[in-house]
Design a protein around this motif. Structure first.
Motif, PDB file in Angstrom:
ATOM      1  N   LYS A  24       0.845  -1.191   0.000  1.00  0.00           N
ATOM      2  CA  LYS A  24       0.000   0.000   0.000  1.00  0.00           C
ATOM      3  C   LYS A  24       0.885   1.247   0.000  1.00  0.00           C
ATOM      4  CE  LYS A  24      -3.638  -2.307   2.658  1.00  0.00           C
ATOM      5  NZ  LYS A  24      -4.459  -2.266   3.894  1.00  0.00           N
ATOM      6  N   GLU A  25       0.364   2.302  -0.578  1.00  0.00           N
ATOM      7  CA  GLU A  25       1.074   3.570  -0.582  1.00  0.00           C
ATOM      8  C   GLU A  25       0.837   4.290   0.745  1.00  0.00           C
ATOM      9  OE1 GLU A  25      -0.010   5.875  -3.913  1.00  0.00           O
ATOM     10  OE2 GLU A  25       0.729   4.435  -5.408  1.00  0.00           O
ATOM     11  N   CYS A  26       1.892   4.618   1.461  1.00  0.00           N
ATOM     12  CA  CYS A  26       1.787   5.237   2.776  1.00  0.00           C
ATOM     13  C   CYS A  26       2.235   6.698   2.694  1.00  0.00           C
ATOM     14  CB  CYS A  26       2.636   4.486   3.801  1.00  0.00           C
ATOM     15  SG  CYS A  26       2.111   2.775   4.068  1.00  0.00           S
ATOM     16  N   TYR A  75       1.175   7.689  10.025  1.00  0.00           N
ATOM     17  CA  TYR A  75       1.331   7.188   8.664  1.00  0.00           C
ATOM     18  C   TYR A  75      -0.041   6.728   8.167  1.00  0.00           C
ATOM     19  CZ  TYR A  75       6.274   7.148   9.881  1.00  0.00           C
ATOM     20  OH  TYR A  75       7.533   7.515  10.290  1.00  0.00           O
ATOM     21  N   LEU A  76      -0.436   7.269   7.030  1.00  0.00           N
ATOM     22  CA  LEU A  76      -1.730   6.935   6.437  1.00  0.00           C
ATOM     23  C   LEU A  76      -1.495   6.008   5.259  1.00  0.00           C
ATOM     24  CD1 LEU A  76      -4.800   7.385   6.333  1.00  0.00           C
ATOM     25  CD2 LEU A  76      -4.368   9.343   4.833  1.00  0.00           C
ATOM     26  N   CYS A  77      -1.963   4.773   5.397  1.00  0.00           N
ATOM     27  CA  CYS A  77      -1.782   3.754   4.364  1.00  0.00           C
ATOM     28  C   CYS A  77      -3.142   3.235   3.927  1.00  0.00           C
ATOM     29  CB  CYS A  77      -0.914   2.611   4.862  1.00  0.00           C
ATOM     30  SG  CYS A  77       0.698   3.118   5.502  1.00  0.00           S
ATOM     31  N   TYR A 120      -1.374   4.589  11.164  1.00  0.00           N
ATOM     32  CA  TYR A 120      -0.397   3.867  11.964  1.00  0.00           C
ATOM     33  C   TYR A 120       0.431   4.887  12.749  1.00  0.00           C
ATOM     34  CZ  TYR A 120      -1.384  -0.087   8.855  1.00  0.00           C
ATOM     35  OH  TYR A 120      -2.007  -1.081   8.139  1.00  0.00           O
ATOM     36  N   ARG A 121       0.833   4.484  13.969  1.00  0.00           N
ATOM     37  CA  ARG A 121       1.683   5.318  14.808  1.00  0.00           C
ATOM     38  C   ARG A 121       2.950   4.533  15.141  1.00  0.00           C
ATOM     39  NH1 ARG A 121      -1.232   5.639  19.352  1.00  0.00           N
ATOM     40  NH2 ARG A 121      -2.179   7.659  18.940  1.00  0.00           N
ATOM     41  N   SER A 122       4.084   5.155  14.965  1.00  0.00           N
ATOM     42  CA  SER A 122       5.348   4.497  15.274  1.00  0.00           C
ATOM     43  C   SER A 122       5.556   4.501  16.789  1.00  0.00           C
ATOM     44  CB  SER A 122       6.498   5.223  14.578  1.00  0.00           C
ATOM     45  OG  SER A 122       7.732   4.626  14.926  1.00  0.00           O
TER      46      SER A 122
END
Length: 262
Positions: A82-84, A95-97, A102-104
């Protein structure tokens, strides 16, 4: 101007890092959180370090971990198919995928990516409460959650309101049916749904009474060959016989009057 003491703060001031009571960070999930069930496309062996995998049609394969009163849903890396896009929300880098945030973060001294977004809606959720019952796999969805809330409001224990029709929900339905004189089948039928306040079309229709046998009527007049109708003769009811006289006439009286006298 009035004197302001050193270190004073204006009304309504909140110190840095202040959180109101009940605050939950994005992606918070309670310790008893259970991921929504999705039948995976195939079996995936457990991870050597993080344990068993879970599958979601929107999230893909992921892990769970209970951390400080919450449940962490995470993956070891961002999806490669997927493009993130890196975005910043309230000073936090996410991060939007493909619609999933998502959160690191770190878990067990390893860098992981926490899934912040809520899971997508499950496919095949029941649209009507009528017909719900205990199945394998369990029936899940918002319809089941609403049913559980109504059972709890009626005073019946379902265990936990989690949107899963399990044995606890079935037991509550059976007790509801038993207390109201219904068949304790554990399946939501129209009368049970009506008791819980659902609007079930046709559930309250009255049962039609059996047709009464019609009283016998006079026979219809017979039709002649030329089309004329012949009236049936009325049968007269037999008349009551006249009562017999109790006085018996004297036969010799009249004879004696007709004889000439000497």
């Amino acid at each position: 101007m009035g004197h302001r003491p050193v270190g004073s703060r204006p009304p309504g001031h909140r110190p840095p890092g202040y959180r109101p009571p009940g605050y939950r960070p994005p992606g918070y999930r309670p310790p008893a959180y259970r991921p929504p069930y999705h039948r995976p496309p195939y079996h995936r062996p457990p991870h050597y370090h993080y344990g068993p995998y879970h599958y979601n049609s929107g999230w893909g394969w992921f892990f769970t971990a209970a951390i400080i009163g919450s449940t962490l849903v995470y993956t070891t890396s961002l999806p490669s198919d997927k493009e993130c896009e890196k975005i910043t929300e309230k000073g936090e880098t996410l991060y939007l995928c493909d619609g999933v945030l998502y959160r690191s973060t770190y878990y067990e001294d390893e860098k992981v990516y926490e899934i912040v977004s809520d899971p997508p809606a499950e496919q095949g959720q029941p649209q009507s409460v009528v017909g719900l019952g205990l199945t394998s796999p369990f029936t899940r969805g918002e319809t089941v959650r609403e049913l559980q809330n109504r059972l709890v409001g009626a005073g019946y224990d379902v265990g936990s309101v989690d949107g899963v029709f399990g044995s606890g929900t079935e037991s509550a339905v059976m007790w509801l049916q038993y207390d109201n004189g219904l068949d304790s089948s554990g399946v939501i039928d129209p009368p049970t749904a009506t008791l819980l306040g659902y609007d079930v079309p046709g559930a309250a229709e009255p049962v039609a009474a059996p047709a009464q046998q019609a009283a016998p009527t006079d026979p219809a007049p017979a039709a002649e060959a030329d089309g004329s109708v012949t009236e049936q003769p009325e049968v007269a009811a037999p008349a009551d016989p006249e009562p017999a006289s109790d006085v018996v006439p004297d036969a010799g009286t009249d004879d004696a009057m007709d004889e000439p006298q000497n």
